[in-house]
Design an enzyme around this catalytic site. Structure first.
Site, PDB file in Angstrom:
ATOM      1  N   ASP A  33      -0.149  -4.775  -1.734  1.00 34.50           N
ATOM      2  CA  ASP A  33       1.178  -5.331  -2.004  1.00 34.50           C
ATOM      3  C   ASP A  33       2.218  -4.357  -1.459  1.00 34.50           C
ATOM      4  O   ASP A  33       2.194  -3.167  -1.806  1.00 34.50           O
ATOM      5  CB  ASP A  33       1.392  -5.491  -3.518  1.00 34.50           C
ATOM      6  CG  ASP A  33       0.630  -6.663  -4.117  1.00 34.50           C
ATOM      7  OD1 ASP A  33      -0.564  -6.511  -4.398  1.00 34.50           O
ATOM      8  OD2 ASP A  33       1.241  -7.728  -4.309  1.00 34.50           O
ATOM      9  N   MET A  53       4.608   1.836  -4.737  1.00 35.18           N
ATOM     10  CA  MET A  53       4.623   0.787  -3.717  1.00 35.18           C
ATOM     11  C   MET A  53       4.666   1.432  -2.341  1.00 35.18           C
ATOM     12  O   MET A  53       5.524   2.278  -2.163  1.00 35.18           O
ATOM     13  CB  MET A  53       5.890  -0.082  -3.943  1.00 35.18           C
ATOM     14  CG  MET A  53       5.884  -1.378  -3.229  1.00 35.18           C
ATOM     15  SD  MET A  53       4.996  -2.574  -4.270  1.00 35.18           S
ATOM     16  CE  MET A  53       5.539  -4.121  -3.538  1.00 35.18           C
ATOM     17  N   PRO A  54       3.827   1.101  -1.384  1.00 32.54           N
ATOM     18  CA  PRO A  54       2.765   0.101  -1.397  1.00 32.54           C
ATOM     19  C   PRO A  54       1.705   0.371  -2.475  1.00 32.54           C
ATOM     20  O   PRO A  54       1.444   1.522  -2.819  1.00 32.54           O
ATOM     21  CB  PRO A  54       2.148   0.210  -0.005  1.00 32.54           C
ATOM     22  CG  PRO A  54       3.165   0.886   0.835  1.00 32.54           C
ATOM     23  CD  PRO A  54       3.886   1.795  -0.093  1.00 32.54           C
ATOM     24  N   ASN A  55       1.133  -0.740  -2.924  1.00 30.04           N
ATOM     25  CA  ASN A  55       0.142  -0.710  -3.981  1.00 30.04           C
ATOM     26  C   ASN A  55      -1.177  -1.279  -3.436  1.00 30.04           C
ATOM     27  O   ASN A  55      -1.197  -2.397  -2.949  1.00 30.04           O
ATOM     28  CB  ASN A  55       0.636  -1.584  -5.137  1.00 30.04           C
ATOM     29  CG  ASN A  55      -0.010  -1.187  -6.419  1.00 30.04           C
ATOM     30  OD1 ASN A  55       0.050  -0.020  -6.794  1.00 30.04           O
ATOM     31  ND2 ASN A  55      -0.649  -2.127  -7.082  1.00 30.04           N
ATOM     32  N   GLN A  72       0.024   4.010  -3.998  1.00 28.24           N
ATOM     33  CA  GLN A  72      -0.894   4.062  -5.139  1.00 28.24           C
ATOM     34  C   GLN A  72      -2.162   3.296  -4.789  1.00 28.24           C
ATOM     35  O   GLN A  72      -2.097   2.191  -4.257  1.00 28.24           O
ATOM     36  CB  GLN A  72      -0.234   3.428  -6.358  1.00 28.24           C
ATOM     37  CG  GLN A  72      -1.166   3.381  -7.557  1.00 28.24           C
ATOM     38  CD  GLN A  72      -0.523   2.805  -8.799  1.00 28.24           C
ATOM     39  OE1 GLN A  72      -0.054   3.528  -9.647  1.00 28.24           O
ATOM     40  NE2 GLN A  72      -0.487   1.489  -8.900  1.00 28.24           N
TER      41      GLN A  72
END
Lengths: 61, 61, 61, 61, 61, 61
Positions: free
Chosen positions: A7, F1-3, F40
């Protein structure tokens, strides 16, 4: 498998995604010891209204 | 971390999301005993064609 | 629906989870304007070997 | 619960999704031995820029 | 792709999972019009402490 | 984020995961143009009973 879901904030170009999946696939393939063809990556593009840290929407920061 | 992903039906206002992430972050921070800044929330907004219960699309109910 | 998935570090007690799901459900129900019974929460408990920030495993920090 | 998330390429009709959720719900209900009403399905529709195998975006294949 | 993630309560036998993935794959393949080999299913088995509806843990119901 | 969420077969060593998150973080950071600290990664380790392709459990192949 391995199966990857990423995401990230919308606004990246196709060229950035193209380079990203190439390099992430290579990194996973070499460290987890699997064939590149086994790596699947799905990307979800998120707006700044759809992500929050510390209880605050990104669009409010 | 904690990392939260919430899928809900589209149609909520930014104000609703703003209040929701504030309160969910506070609830998690106080009960799981972590700093609010550690809580990340990602929201996926789903249409009534993209959700089903009991084998029936929401848009058909 | 809403559907919530929370990943957090293992080691919390049942009592903490019990209180957390109660309060998160209330927060979502009141802000997104839905019935508490509609809120589903799934928890994934993660070890410190299974989470990384900034490229470093939590167990190495 | 059971809770199902399906990511697939965009471009399917509502009729295809309607039939899919009906049959997947039936399959899960009968094999995992639970009521159809307990089965929730969420669909994420992905563009060919948002999926990669073997390090190559689907839109480049 | 399609990519399926199913969260369900632990306690099912291998035989149940074997039958479930066979039938879910067939259902998706026939309705979304794709090859069975393209369907990937990942299962997460959840304890009754890790799932809640209406703000109440399953283990408390 | 980005995740990032990565599902892969259990059995990798901590050293493999350590190297993997380092390299995936670097790859994402450099291509999506974000700070490494913003990346993450959560890993879910899956048994061969919990993954299927083409309707067949991995443990049956």
């Amino acid at each position: 498998m391995p199966n990857v879901v990423i995401d990230f904030l919308e606004g990246r170009t196709v060229e950035q995604k193209r380079e990203m999946v190439k390099r992430v696939t290579q990194a996973i393939s070499e460290t987890l010891n699997c064939k590149p063809d086994a790596v699947q990556i799905i990307m979800h593009e998120i707006s700044t209204e759809q992500i929050a840290h510390g209880g605050i929407l990104r669009c409010d920061k």
